[in-house]
Design an enzyme around this catalytic site. Structure first.
Site, mmCIF file in Angstrom:
data_model
loop_
_atom_site.group_PDB
_atom_site.id
_atom_site.type_symbol
_atom_site.label_atom_id
_atom_site.label_comp_id
_atom_site.label_asym_id
_atom_site.label_seq_id
_atom_site.Cartn_x
_atom_site.Cartn_y
_atom_site.Cartn_z
ATOM 1 C CB CYS A 204 -8.269 1.557 -3.014
ATOM 2 S SG CYS A 204 -7.053 0.596 -2.114
ATOM 3 C CG HIS B 67 -8.416 5.453 -1.544
ATOM 4 N ND1 HIS B 67 -8.962 4.647 -0.563
ATOM 5 C CD2 HIS B 67 -7.206 4.919 -1.850
ATOM 6 C CE1 HIS B 67 -8.109 3.668 -0.301
ATOM 7 N NE2 HIS B 67 -7.039 3.809 -1.060
ATOM 8 C CG ASN C 90 -5.688 2.187 2.013
ATOM 9 O OD1 ASN C 90 -6.860 1.900 1.743
ATOM 10 N ND2 ASN C 90 -4.738 2.283 1.093
HETATM 11 N N1 COA Z 1 8.554 2.428 9.763
HETATM 12 C C1 COA Z 1 9.752 2.993 9.759
HETATM 13 N N2 COA Z 1 10.508 3.131 8.650
HETATM 14 C C2 COA Z 1 9.977 2.680 7.493
HETATM 15 C C3 COA Z 1 8.719 2.079 7.431
HETATM 16 C C4 COA Z 1 7.998 1.961 8.633
HETATM 17 N N3 COA Z 1 6.759 1.411 8.680
HETATM 18 N N4 COA Z 1 8.475 1.735 6.164
HETATM 19 C C5 COA Z 1 9.525 2.102 5.442
HETATM 20 N N5 COA Z 1 10.448 2.674 6.257
HETATM 21 C C6 COA Z 1 11.741 3.228 5.882
HETATM 22 C C7 COA Z 1 12.313 2.634 4.610
HETATM 23 O O1 COA Z 1 12.967 1.421 4.900
HETATM 24 C C8 COA Z 1 13.234 3.714 4.153
HETATM 25 O O2 COA Z 1 14.423 3.624 4.902
HETATM 26 P P1 COA Z 1 15.847 3.923 4.202
HETATM 27 O O3 COA Z 1 15.754 5.360 3.740
HETATM 28 O O4 COA Z 1 16.795 3.696 5.310
HETATM 29 O O5 COA Z 1 15.937 2.952 3.070
HETATM 30 C C9 COA Z 1 12.541 5.007 4.580
HETATM 31 O O6 COA Z 1 11.590 4.617 5.593
HETATM 32 C C10 COA Z 1 11.811 5.700 3.457
HETATM 33 O O7 COA Z 1 11.053 4.730 2.768
HETATM 34 P P2 COA Z 1 10.192 5.109 1.521
HETATM 35 O O8 COA Z 1 9.495 3.886 1.019
HETATM 36 O O9 COA Z 1 10.998 5.933 0.565
HETATM 37 O O10 COA Z 1 9.132 6.092 2.222
HETATM 38 P P3 COA Z 1 8.052 6.993 1.540
HETATM 39 O O11 COA Z 1 8.196 8.394 1.971
HETATM 40 O O12 COA Z 1 7.938 6.702 0.067
HETATM 41 O O13 COA Z 1 6.713 6.446 2.225
HETATM 42 C C11 COA Z 1 4.849 5.005 1.851
HETATM 43 C C12 COA Z 1 6.335 5.086 2.078
HETATM 44 C C13 COA Z 1 4.446 3.557 1.734
HETATM 45 C C14 COA Z 1 4.129 5.646 3.016
HETATM 46 C C15 COA Z 1 4.519 5.777 0.545
HETATM 47 O O14 COA Z 1 5.336 5.320 -0.494
HETATM 48 C C16 COA Z 1 3.114 5.663 0.131
HETATM 49 O O15 COA Z 1 2.214 6.170 0.792
HETATM 50 N N6 COA Z 1 2.861 4.996 -1.028
HETATM 51 C C17 COA Z 1 1.523 4.836 -1.525
HETATM 52 C C18 COA Z 1 0.879 3.772 -0.739
HETATM 53 C C19 COA Z 1 -0.568 3.706 -0.952
HETATM 54 O O16 COA Z 1 -1.253 4.703 -0.934
HETATM 55 N N7 COA Z 1 -1.066 2.502 -1.119
HETATM 56 C C20 COA Z 1 -2.438 2.242 -1.205
HETATM 57 C C21 COA Z 1 -2.813 1.954 -2.561
HETATM 58 S S1 COA Z 1 -4.548 1.917 -2.686
#
Ligand code: COA
Length: 329
Positions: A113, A252, A282
């Site tokens: 990205c 980004h 994204n």
């Molecule tokens: N819908 C509903 N629930 C979801 C889900 C979805 N699409 N994706 C994950 N969950 C659930 C998980 O299973 C977890 O459940 P649990 O607590 O029962 O285990 C809960 O939501 C929390 O998951 P978690 O991964 O801790 O959430 P988070 O607050 O860290 O958010 C992201 C997840 C992916 C949004 C976050 O980690 C993020 O933005 N990461 C960076 C990603 C990014 O920018 N990538 C691009 C790189 S260029």
């Protein structure tokens, strides 16, 4: 001193809009979860037969028109993408041929990205050195083709699109400084496991979904929060500027929580941070040029403004650039 400045911007988003509600139909997710955790409401998906070069050509043509130059004036085309039409030849060469840039060199740049900001840094070096006058940088992605619909933590985050910029020499303003960073030790937190020489595509890799994008959200989130603010501050320092000088931050577009933390480090009010990820999700290497093109179109960036671009992505990589904006022709 000769610097590089952006003289034309273009963007292209496929028409098909997929809302969070649409995703609820086939992914175990909810509009509420996606909105709260990411800020994303909709994204665009390209049709099945549409490729990264198709989107890139449309953005490139608009950027050329805005810059008022012809394709055969281009000296170089750099295309940043993690979803090239093919592993090789370079998507940049496919675009070069289709727009008729008969005098241009062309290559792809792979920095996830951060690719577009890496790209304009490379482009500005060519221009500052005097080697080239007209360089195009394109970010283009068809991420919908590498999403694993069984992985709800990643498939809801991404969208398709393309953005492009023409860079030319200037005697005033332009790109004042840029900064590139990488930490390959985090490469396995965001990658495509199969299809390269490490794991050539096979029935087994396809059965295991290893041709799809794989991401560990939490470490990538922490990495992003750490680097977006520090990379912005570092590039400002390099240019001899202060955070109070910033008129617009174009980050980004991955997650509103990540963007807010960068804005907080720079002590920027909301109106000085451009956000459109609610509409497009994204779009990886396309996200910064799409956001920049949109902000410029809306009149939010004006002559003499200090504009900071910052991105993070697969690699892991990060990149930042600061520009004194020159109005487009
Ligand atoms: N819908 C509903 N629930 C979801 C889900 C979805 N699409 N994706 C994950 N969950 C659930 C998980 O299973 C977890 O459940 P649990 O607590 O029962 O285990 C809960 O939501 C929390 O998951 P978690 O991964 O801790 O959430 P988070 O607050 O860290 O958010 C992201 C997840 C992916 C949004 C976050 O980690 C993020 O933005 N990461 C960076 C990603 C990014 O920018 N990538 C691009 C790189 S260029």
């Amino acid at each position: 001193m000769r610097k590089a400045t952006i003289t034309g911007l273009g963007k292209y988003l496929p028409e098909k809009e997929i809302t969070n509600k649409d995703l609820e139909e086939f992914v175990d997710t909810s509009d509420e979860w996606i909105t709260k955790r990411t800020g994303i409401k909709t994204r665009r998906f390209a049709a099945d037969d549409v490729t990264a070069s198709d989107l890139g050509v449309k953005a490139a043509e608009e950027a050329l028109e805005k810059a008022g130059i012809k394709a055969d004036d281009l000296d170089l085309i750099i295309t940043a993408t993690i979803t090239p039409d093919m592993m090789f030849p370079a998507t940049a060469c496919l675009i070069q041929d289709r727009i008729g840039a008969s005098n241009a060199g062309a290559f792809d740049l792979e920095a996830g990205c951060s690719g577009f900001v890496y790209g304009i840094t490379v482009a500005s070096s060519f221009i500052e050195s005097g080697l080239y006058d007209n360089v195009m940088v394109i970010g283009t992605e068809v991420l919908s083709k590498i999403l694993n619909w069984e992985d709800r933590g990643t498939c809801v985050l991404f969208g398709d699109g393309a953005g492009a910029a023409v860079l030319q020499p200037t005697e005033k303003g332009g790109i004042l400084a840029s900064d590139l960073g990488s930490d390959g030790s985090g490469g396995d937190t965001l990658y495509q496991p199969a299809g390269g020489s490490l794991k050539p595509a096979s029935h087994e890799t396809v059965d295991n979904n290893e041709h799809y994008l794989y991401m560990e959200g939490t470490p990538v989130f922490k990495f992003a929060v750490k680097t977006m603010g520090s990379a912005s501050l570092k590039v400002l320092k390099k240019a001899g500027l202060d955070k109070s000088d910033v008129d617009m931050l174009v980050p980004h577009q991955a997650n509103t929580r990540i963007i807010s933390s960068a804005a907080k480090k720079l002590k920027l009010s909301e109106d000085k941070v451009y956000v459109n990820l609610d509409k497009y999700g994204n779009t990886s290497a396309a996200s910064v040029p799409i956001a920049l093109a949109e902000a410029e179109e809306k009149g939010l960036i004006n002559n003499g403004d200090t504009v900071v671009l910052v991105a993070f992505g697969a690699g892991l990589t990060w990149a930042s650039a600061v520009m004194k904006w020159n109005d487009l022709k």
